[in-house]
Design an enzyme around this catalytic site. Sequence first.
Site: not given
Ligand code: GAR
Length: 190
Positions: A108, A110, A137, A146
């Site tokens: 994942n 995060h 991360s 997480d």
């Molecule tokens: C990213 O910033 C990712 O790190 C976060 O959502 C966004 C997705 O962007 N993920 C989380 O918060 C997971 N808990 P994307 O759809 O453009 O890749």
Amino acid sequence: METYPGKKKTAVFISGRGSNLKSLIKYSKKKNSLIKIILVISNNPDAEGLKYASRSKIKIYGNKNKSNFENKSLKLLEKFNIDLICLAGFMKILSGNFIKKFSKPILNIHPSLLPKYKGLNTHERAIKNKDRFAGASIHKVTEKLDSGKVILQKKVKILKSDNVRSLEKKVLKIEHEIYPKAVDKFLTNL
Ligand code: GAR
């Protein structure tokens, strides 16, 4: 069933925009990459990232039905003999049952310097706490949210002028850089 020597058959799970998916697809197309993306799964059938995956000729599956999402996904993962799942902006929490049944690695990304700021609104919390650094991360997924082993992380400076949007933009840029690197590192050390 097609085989891809030297590459792990990978499924990417997304919920929205899919910019990390794009960076993983770009990496997967490199000659020496260690993954072949076979499938993109979403709990949101309207996710922008699904359209991109489709254009990249990757099979997609979108299902917002909470009660059968995991079981249907598990069937697909088995059908396509998937070796690795990368969660990339996947905003649903996978159950312990799913993680046990899949039995292969799940990674994942995060948007925080774990173990700081598990869960949501990471940038808001970092700014509120007057942290000097934020970051992203990549970690292994376990049943505890997480909390699995961190594979790679990178930090960015929080400037006085930063707000949630500007910080999100900066962190997203490093996310795109480190997710492929983390996948490479993780698979090389398997
Ligand atoms: C990213 O910033 C990712 O790190 C976060 O959502 C966004 C997705 O962007 N993920 C989380 O918060 C997971 N808990 P994307 O759809 O453009 O890749």
